[in-house]
Design an enzyme around this catalytic site. Structure first.
Site, PDB file in Angstrom:
ATOM      1  N   CYS A 319       0.796  -1.279  -0.107  1.00  0.00           N
ATOM      2  CA  CYS A 319       0.044   0.014   0.082  1.00  0.00           C
ATOM      3  C   CYS A 319       0.704   1.189   0.065  1.00  0.00           C
ATOM      4  O   CYS A 319       0.690   2.107  -0.907  1.00  0.00           O
ATOM      5  CB  CYS A 319      -1.055  -0.069   1.093  1.00  0.00           C
ATOM      6  SG  CYS A 319      -0.256   0.032   2.737  1.00  0.00           S
ATOM      7  N   HIS A 367      -2.414   1.296   6.756  1.00  0.00           N
ATOM      8  CA  HIS A 367      -2.881   1.039   5.306  1.00  0.00           C
ATOM      9  C   HIS A 367      -3.083   2.377   4.870  1.00  0.00           C
ATOM     10  O   HIS A 367      -3.650   3.410   5.422  1.00  0.00           O
ATOM     11  CB  HIS A 367      -4.296   0.139   5.338  1.00  0.00           C
ATOM     12  CG  HIS A 367      -4.527  -0.079   3.779  1.00  0.00           C
ATOM     13  ND1 HIS A 367      -3.617  -0.928   3.116  1.00  0.00           N
ATOM     14  CD2 HIS A 367      -5.561   0.199   3.003  1.00  0.00           C
ATOM     15  CE1 HIS A 367      -4.127  -1.060   1.552  1.00  0.00           C
ATOM     16  NE2 HIS A 367      -5.466  -0.333   1.725  1.00  0.00           N
ATOM     17  N   HIS A 379      -5.871   1.878  -4.502  1.00  0.00           N
ATOM     18  CA  HIS A 379      -4.942   1.236  -3.562  1.00  0.00           C
ATOM     19  C   HIS A 379      -4.453  -0.248  -3.541  1.00  0.00           C
ATOM     20  O   HIS A 379      -5.108  -1.040  -4.479  1.00  0.00           O
ATOM     21  CB  HIS A 379      -5.496   1.294  -2.084  1.00  0.00           C
ATOM     22  CG  HIS A 379      -6.607   0.206  -1.828  1.00  0.00           C
ATOM     23  ND1 HIS A 379      -7.140  -0.209  -0.580  1.00  0.00           N
ATOM     24  CD2 HIS A 379      -7.780  -0.039  -2.448  1.00  0.00           C
ATOM     25  CE1 HIS A 379      -7.976  -1.029  -0.782  1.00  0.00           C
ATOM     26  NE2 HIS A 379      -8.568  -0.942  -1.843  1.00  0.00           N
TER      27      HIS A 379
END
Length: 407
Positions: A319, A367, A379
Site C-alpha cells: 500500500c 494502510h 490502493h
C-alpha cells in the site's frame, strides 16, 4: 475543482477492466487459495463462516502492520549499513595515517638509539599506553626539534581520532545488528500471519467459498453506497464554499466601489469580475491539482498489478509503496512507511478530501490509499489481491483514520 476521473459503471476494477463484484470476489478467493468457513458451527466443531472471515481479516490486518514494520526496519537497516561502510572507510584511512605517523616517530627512535641512548625516549613514547600521560611525566617534548615535535603532535592527533572513529564504528555495527534482527522478526511475522490465513482459507468447501463471495458482494455494495453519500456531502461542501467565496468577493467589490466613488465603480467592477478566486483553506491550488493529476495517472496505470508485501514496484506494490511511487511520479518525495507518510503534509477532513490526497486507515495507521474523488480511491489492498479502485469504506466507515494532502 473538476473531477479527475471519468464517470464509471458499478463494480470493481481489476487489471484496468471493470468486472462484476461476484466475479472479482471469486478471483480473489482463488488467488488466496480459498475464502472462509460455514455460517454456523458444524458437528465437528469447525468455526463458522463469519468466524473464519473475521479471523482471516484480522490476520491480514496484522500482516499489514508487520509489513509496515518490515518496511521501516528495512529502510533503517539500509541507511545504517551505508553509515557503517562510510565509518569503516574512514577508520581505514585514519589507521593508514596513524601508521605513517608511527613510522616517522620510529625513525627518530632509531636515530636516538644510534646516538647511544640506553632506551630511546621516542621508543618509550611509542610503547606507552597513553602518549599524553608520558608527556605529563617526562621532559621529552622540551628536547625535541621542531620537526620531531610536529611528528609527535600528528601521531597523538591521529591516534585519538582513529580510536574515536573505531568506537563510533563499533557502536554503529551493534545498532545495525539490532536493526537486522528487527527486520528478520518483522519478516517472520508477516510470513507467519499469511501462512495462517492461507491455512484457514484452504479448509473451505466450494459452497463456503460461494457463500463468502456473496458476503463480500454485500459488503462492497454497502461500501459503494457510503461512497456515494460521501460524494454528495463533498459536492454540498464545495457549493457552500463557492457561495461563501462569491459573497466575500461581492462584499469586497462593493467596498471598493464605495471607496472610489461613482466614477470608479465601473472600473472596480470590471476588476472584480476578472480577478481569480483565492483558494480556501481546504481547497488545493492549481499547482497541487497538476501534481495530483500526475500521481493519479501513475496510480491508474498500476491497476491490476499484484499486492506484494514490501514491494515498491514496478511489477508489484504494497500500500505505501504504491502511494510513494505515485507521488514520486509527480515530483514529490514521500517517506516509505504509512507511519511517516501520515505525518507529511496537511491533514484535512474526509468531507473535504480532494483527488490526490492520501487516505489512511485503522488506529495503528497501517494502510493507505490514493483518493480519486466521489468517495473512491486506488490502493493495493492485501496479499492475493490486486491494485484496484475501491470505496474508501471498503472495510467499514470506522476504519478511516485520516486524510493528508501531501503537497
Amino acid at each position: 475543482m473538476a473531477s479527475h476521473r471519468k464517470s464509471r459503471p458499478t463494480g470493481t476494477r481489476v487489471a484496468g477492466i471493470r468486472t462484476p463484484v461476484l466475479a472479482t470476489a471469486a478471483l480473489t478467493s482463488v488467488a488466496l487459495l480459498s475464502q472462509t468457513a460455514t455460517a454456523s458451527p458444524s458437528d465437528d466443531d469447525r468455526p463458522s463462516l463469519e468466524e473464519v472471515e473475521k479471523k482471516v481479516d484480522d490476520l491480514y490486518r496484522q500482516a499489514g502492520s508487520a509489513t509496515e514494520k518490515y518496511n521501516a526496519a528495512k529502510e533503517k537497516t539500509s541507511k545504517q549499513r551505508k553509515q557503517v561502510d562510510t565509518l569503516l572507510d574512514d577508520v581505514a584511512q585514519r589507521t593508514q595515517k596513524l601508521n605513517e605517523a608511527r613510522e616517522e616517530l620510529g625513525s627518530f627512535a632509531s636515530a636516538q638509539y644510534r646516538t647511544g641512548a640506553a632506551v630511546p625516549e621516542t621508543a618509550t613514547f611509542l610503547l606507552a599506553d597513553s602518549p599524553q600521560d608520558y608527556f605529563d611525566q617526562n621532559q621529552l617534548m622540551s628536547r625535541l626539534t621542531g620537526r620531531q615535535k610536529n611528528a609527535v603532535d600528528d601521531y597523538v592527533t591521529q591516534q585519538s581520532e582513529t580510536m574515536a572513529k573505531r568506537r563510533e564504528a563499533t557502536k554503529s555495527l551493534e545498532t545495525l545488528t539490532e536493526s537486522q534482527n528487527d527486520l528478520k522478526t518483522a519478516k517472520s511475522t508477516v510470513q507467519e500471519k499469511l501462512a495462517t490465513a492461507r491455512e484457514l482459507l484452504s479448509t473451505l468447501t466450494a459452497e463456503e467459498k460461494a457463500r463468502l463471495a456473496a458476503i463480500e458482494k454485500k459488503k462492497q455494495e454497502e461500501a459503494d453506497r457510503k461512497a456515494a453519500e460521501l460524494a454528495k456531502r463533498q459536492a454540498e461542501e464545495r457549493e457552500r464554499q463557492e457561495r461563501e467565496q462569491a459573497a466575500r468577493q461581492e462584499a469586497a467589490q462593493q467596498e471598493s466601489g464605495a471607496g472610489s466613488g461613482s466614477t470608479g465603480s465601473g472600473s472596480s467592477g470590471g476588476t472584480g469580475s476578472s480577478g481569480s478566486a483565492t483558494p480556501g483553506p481546504s481547497t488545493p491550488d492549481s499547482s497541487y491539482g497538476t501534481k495530483a493529476e500526475k500521481a493519479l495517472a501513475f496510480a491508474r496505470a498500476q491497476i491490476g498489478k499484484p499486492y506484494v508485501w514490501g514491494a515498491t514496484g514496478p511489477g508489484s506494490y504494497d500500500c505505501s509503496g504504491l502511494t510513494q511511487a505515485a507521488w514520486k511520479a509527480a515530483g514529490v518525495t514521500l517517506p516509505r512507511t504509512t507511519y511517516d507518510q501520515v505525518e507529511t503534509g496537511t491533514t484535512v477532513p474526509l468531507s473535504q478530501a480532494q483527488p490526490g490526497d492520501l487516505v489512511f486507515f485503522y488506529d495503528d495507521v497501517t494502510h493507505v490509499g490514493l483518493y480519486i474523488g466521489d468517495g473512491m480511491m486506488i490502493h493495493a489492498p492485501k496479499p492475493g489481491a490486486y491494485v484496484r479502485e475501491e470505496s474508501v469504506y471498503y472495510d467499514g466507515e470506522s476504519s478511516v483514520h485520516s486524510v493528508v494532502r501531501p503537497a
